[in-house]
Design a protein around this motif. Structure first.
Motif, short mmCIF file in Angstrom:
data_model
loop_
_atom_site.label_atom_id
_atom_site.label_comp_id
_atom_site.label_asym_id
_atom_site.label_seq_id
_atom_site.Cartn_x
_atom_site.Cartn_y
_atom_site.Cartn_z
N ASP A 85 61.67 -28.01 4.00
CA ASP A 85 61.29 -27.63 5.35
C ASP A 85 60.39 -26.37 5.27
O ASP A 85 60.73 -25.41 4.58
CB ASP A 85 62.61 -27.34 6.08
CG ASP A 85 62.42 -26.87 7.48
OD1 ASP A 85 62.56 -27.71 8.36
OD2 ASP A 85 62.14 -25.67 7.69
N ASP A 114 66.26 -14.48 6.92
CA ASP A 114 67.21 -15.50 7.35
C ASP A 114 67.13 -15.72 8.86
O ASP A 114 66.47 -14.98 9.57
CB ASP A 114 68.62 -15.20 6.87
CG ASP A 114 69.07 -13.81 7.25
OD1 ASP A 114 68.62 -13.32 8.28
OD2 ASP A 114 69.88 -13.22 6.51
N ASP A 115 67.83 -16.76 9.31
CA ASP A 115 67.73 -17.20 10.71
C ASP A 115 68.20 -16.14 11.69
O ASP A 115 67.76 -16.11 12.83
CB ASP A 115 68.59 -18.45 10.94
CG ASP A 115 68.04 -19.67 10.22
OD1 ASP A 115 66.97 -19.54 9.61
OD2 ASP A 115 68.69 -20.73 10.28
N ILE A 116 69.11 -15.30 11.26
CA ILE A 116 69.71 -14.35 12.20
C ILE A 116 68.61 -13.41 12.74
O ILE A 116 68.59 -13.10 13.93
CB ILE A 116 70.89 -13.60 11.53
CG1 ILE A 116 71.96 -13.28 12.55
CG2 ILE A 116 70.47 -12.36 10.82
CD1 ILE A 116 73.28 -12.87 11.93
N ASP A 117 67.70 -12.99 11.86
CA ASP A 117 66.60 -12.11 12.30
C ASP A 117 65.79 -12.81 13.38
O ASP A 117 65.46 -12.24 14.41
CB ASP A 117 65.66 -11.79 11.13
CG ASP A 117 66.38 -11.15 9.96
OD1 ASP A 117 67.27 -10.34 10.21
OD2 ASP A 117 66.05 -11.48 8.80
N PHE A 118 65.49 -14.06 13.10
CA PHE A 118 64.67 -14.84 14.03
C PHE A 118 65.38 -15.01 15.37
O PHE A 118 64.80 -14.79 16.44
CB PHE A 118 64.37 -16.21 13.41
CG PHE A 118 63.51 -17.07 14.27
CD1 PHE A 118 62.13 -17.00 14.18
CD2 PHE A 118 64.08 -17.95 15.19
CE1 PHE A 118 61.33 -17.79 15.01
CE2 PHE A 118 63.29 -18.74 16.02
CZ PHE A 118 61.91 -18.66 15.92
N LEU A 119 66.66 -15.40 15.31
CA LEU A 119 67.38 -15.74 16.54
C LEU A 119 67.61 -14.51 17.43
O LEU A 119 67.51 -14.60 18.66
CB LEU A 119 68.72 -16.39 16.20
CG LEU A 119 68.60 -17.83 15.67
CD1 LEU A 119 69.92 -18.29 15.04
CD2 LEU A 119 68.19 -18.79 16.78
N ASN A 129 70.63 -20.81 3.21
CA ASN A 129 70.93 -19.53 3.87
C ASN A 129 71.38 -18.45 2.88
O ASN A 129 71.62 -17.32 3.27
CB ASN A 129 72.04 -19.72 4.92
CG ASN A 129 71.49 -20.33 6.20
OD1 ASN A 129 70.30 -20.19 6.50
ND2 ASN A 129 72.33 -21.02 6.94
N TYR A 181 59.65 -23.98 7.31
CA TYR A 181 60.25 -22.72 7.78
C TYR A 181 61.22 -22.16 6.74
O TYR A 181 61.22 -20.97 6.43
CB TYR A 181 60.95 -22.96 9.13
CG TYR A 181 61.85 -21.84 9.54
CD1 TYR A 181 61.34 -20.67 10.11
CD2 TYR A 181 63.23 -21.92 9.35
CE1 TYR A 181 62.17 -19.63 10.47
CE2 TYR A 181 64.07 -20.89 9.71
CZ TYR A 181 63.55 -19.74 10.27
OH TYR A 181 64.38 -18.71 10.61
#
Lengths: 465, 198
Positions: free
Chosen positions: B163, B175-180, B112, B165
């Motif tokens: 992984d 990062d994941d925040i954009d996706f979530l 991250n 992704y």
């Protein structure tokens, strides 16, 4: 196909699966925060202009950094004060429930969640703290996360995760005299090693765990991370329901009946398979103590420090024993101890304090030992005072402090000096964990209490007989 | 997050097993409320004595080793979930940590923050330690796009897993925040439809 407890709760929290990636958008029911791992997350969502998605599912407390003396006064240490103030400011700004210093519900985040009934079976619970695994004692999926993930949960109430592998650890039988929940988990970690469950989510099963109180189960699940597991869990049963009933945030009335009906479906079905299984006999477990610098380096208190270490691990093993000032093949019995610390999210609950008080009543700590006992929360402290435990401890020369993480990680003033030996009921014996140069021996509250009175490590089984 | 594709660098060896995040950054240095500056206290109690003087025998103080790759013993990053450990390593100038085994939370935290946790076999790890000790100028090439660790002096390219992704995120700096945050509708639908809500 027969499902495990993990399968059931995991499945109930998948918002959607990402095709081909092996990842799930995974929903979080309860998000606990504290002063150390949240400020950068608040900054991040503010910098991105994101609102808090479900602030009513968040609860905050100040625990890691707080002093354990004079909590009614401003925090003396400027950096700690700044961090705790920052939490207060962030919670006020975002309207998050905060049990800060001075609040009747304040305490170690993993102590207050269960005692307030915030922690419930079937939930998913996260916190920026690896010991979040504690809450798994209720049959919840609970695990620690990093600060970037704290920000993700703030922004979406979800995490992007791949489902962990499953492990079941079964311990059958009655434990021997003097063996507590802490000894069971220290024994299991000594068998699996400090990375033995990395990548797995653990379910603890068998009569030895079923016989434990909720507080004992919390001690077990708390230390799951010490063998690398992301979390540990125990299926909810009557013990769980009895503990929760009537707690402030537990469901009430008709809602309670519905909850118990749902929670009663949360167990591993006959024939469900695990990626890995271990079986142990409770009769093989003795009161435990650690001798090295990771929690996997534990042994029966009357055993000798192992000599049969694989060649590839020899250098790290020697470094560890050298730090502790111990030799392979040596017994710890008779070793003089300087400090006894009873506290931390592992062992600072009322049953721990009762056990210590029961043993030390009418006795006195050894003159050279400093014995500190830090309750896990204001409610534990209050209960201890109501039961007269504070007086018993004071008469025995133990110092009862105010709640916080304290000397478990020594972020506040409570530090063990360099070179000193401390028998501690906490969860980590890493180099310098309790202060630079400190030497930690992990043990149960019972072993800690006996050590404080004797001033040295003794074979407690002999002692209890 | 910084983008990462290929890195060529010498490496710093730390052949100790089970390095926990308390060693990477002791708790007493977690009082800052920003992400910056933790590199100063990376491996604090191994690097400096109680008076704050550098310990001559610690690898980062030897002057013999330098680079943007840290090579460490197995089960790296166990213990506390503090992301400050990944911040400290990154802040001290490392972009890659090579080990034969990583603790879960540390691995996630590193990814991250644009710090690549690169897992090799125990055997490769032992050979790397020996190689770097023998020649601290040994260059390593980490190619995330091809998922290969190249050791030119061995004429070997060692594949590593990541992984898919997470690889995508690191290469593109996502990062994941954009996706979530983009999943809001699905999340709200889930909240309305689930059988048991807390």
């Amino acid at each position: 196909m027969a499902q495990t407890l993990l399968d059931k709760i995991w499945g109930a929290h998948v918002v959607k699966s990402i095709p081909g990636a092996g990842l799930d958008v995974f929903y979080i029911d309860k998000h606990l925060i504290h002063e150390v791992t949240s400020p950068q997350a608040f900054d991040e969502i503010e910098a991105r202009g994101l609102p808090l998605f479900r602030k009513e599912q968040m609860v905050a407390t100040a625990d890691h950094n707080v002093p354990t003396k004079n909590q009614h006064l401003p925090i003396q240490e400027p950096l700690s004060r700044f961090q705790v103030d920052k939490l207060t400011e962030n919670c006020a700004k975002h309207n998050i429930e905060l049990y800060g210093l001075g609040h009747q519900n304040q305490g170690i985040v993993h102590v207050i969640g269960p005692e307030l009934g915030l922690t419930q079976p079937g939930m998913t619970i996260v916190c920026g703290d690896s010991h979040t695994s504690t809450h798994g004692a209720f049959g919840a999926i609970a695990f620690g996360i990093g600060t970037s993930q704290v920000a993700q949960v703030m922004a979406s109430q979800c995490l992007l995760l791949s489902k962990p592998k499953s492990m079941r650890i079964t311990v059958e039988g009655d434990v021997r005299n003097g063996v507590t929940a802490k000894d069971i988990i220290l024994y299991v970690i000594s068998k699996l090693g400090t990375g033995g469950a990395t990548g797995y989510f653990v379910e603890y099963a068998g009569s030895a765990f079923q016989a434990l109180s909720m507080e004992g189960r919390m001690t077990v699940c708390n230390m799951s991370i010490e063998m690398g597991a992301r979390g540990g869990m125990i299926a909810p049963d009557q013990t769980t329901f009895d503990y929760l009933k009537g707690r402030p945030f537990a469901p009430q009335g008709e809602r309670w009946e519905q909850a118990v009906a749902y929670w009663s479906t949360l167990y591993t079905e006959e024939g469900a398979s695990f990626d890995k299984e271990y079986f142990f006999d409770a009769q093989d477990i003795a009161p435990m103590i650690t001798f090295g610098t990771n929690p996997g380096m534990g042994m029966a208190i009357d055993a000798v420090i192992p000599t049969d270490v694989p060649a590839s691990e020899q250098a790290s093993y020697s470094k560890s024993l050298n730090y502790m000032g111990f030799q392979p093949g040596e017994s710890l019995l008779g070793k003089q101890i300087d400090y006894v610390f009873i506290g931390s999210c592992t062992n600072s609950r009322i049953e721990d304090l009762r056990q210590v008080a029961k043993f030390v009543q009418g006795k006195h700590k050894a003159p050279h030992v400093e014995a500190i006992i830090v309750p896990g929360s204001k409610l534990v402290e209050k209960q201890a005072i109501e039961e007269g435990i504070d007086k018993v401890l004071a008469e025995a020369g133990f110092e009862l402090r105010e709640p916080g993480c304290s000397a478990c990680l020594a972020m506040n003033e409570d530090k063990i000096p360099a070179g000193a030996y401390c028998v501690s009921t906490s969860n980590r014996n890493f180099e310098g964990r309790q202060g630079p140069g400190s030497r930690t021996l992990l043990a149960s509250p019972l072993v800690a209490a006996i050590t404080a009175v004797e001033g040295k490590i003794v074979d407690i089984t002999q002692y209890l007989n | 997050m910084e983008k990462f594709e290929i890195l060529q660098s010498t490496a710093v060896p730390l052949p100790i097993e089970n390095i926990d995040t308390d060693q990477i950054i002791p708790a007493r240095f977690l009082k800052a409320t920003s992400r910056e500056g933790f590199g100063e206290n990376l491996f604090r109690d191994w690097r400096f004595d109680n008076a704050g003087q550098p310990k001559a025998d610690f690898v980062l103080n030897k002057g013999r080793y330098a680079g943007q790759i840290l090579v460490a013993g197995k089960n790296f990053g166990c213990g506390s979930s503090r992301e400050h450990a990944a911040w400290a390593i990154h802040d001290a100038g490392f972009k890659v940590v090579i080990s034969s085994f990583f603790a879960d939370i540390f691995k996630g935290n590193a990814l991250n923050n644009g710090l690549l946790p690169l897992q090799v076999s125990d055997e490769v790890l032992e050979r790397l330690f020996a190689q770097i000790e023998e020649d601290p100028q040994t260059k390593l090439v980490v190619n995330l796009v091809n998922q290969e660790l190249e050791v030119p002096v061995w004429e070997e390219r060692i594949p590593f897993a990541i992984d898919a992704y997470k690889k995508e995120c690191m290469i593109n700096g996502y990062d994941d925040i954009d996706f979530l945050v983009n999943q809001k509708e699905a999340i709200e639908n889930y909240e309305k439809s689930r059988p048991w809500a807390y």
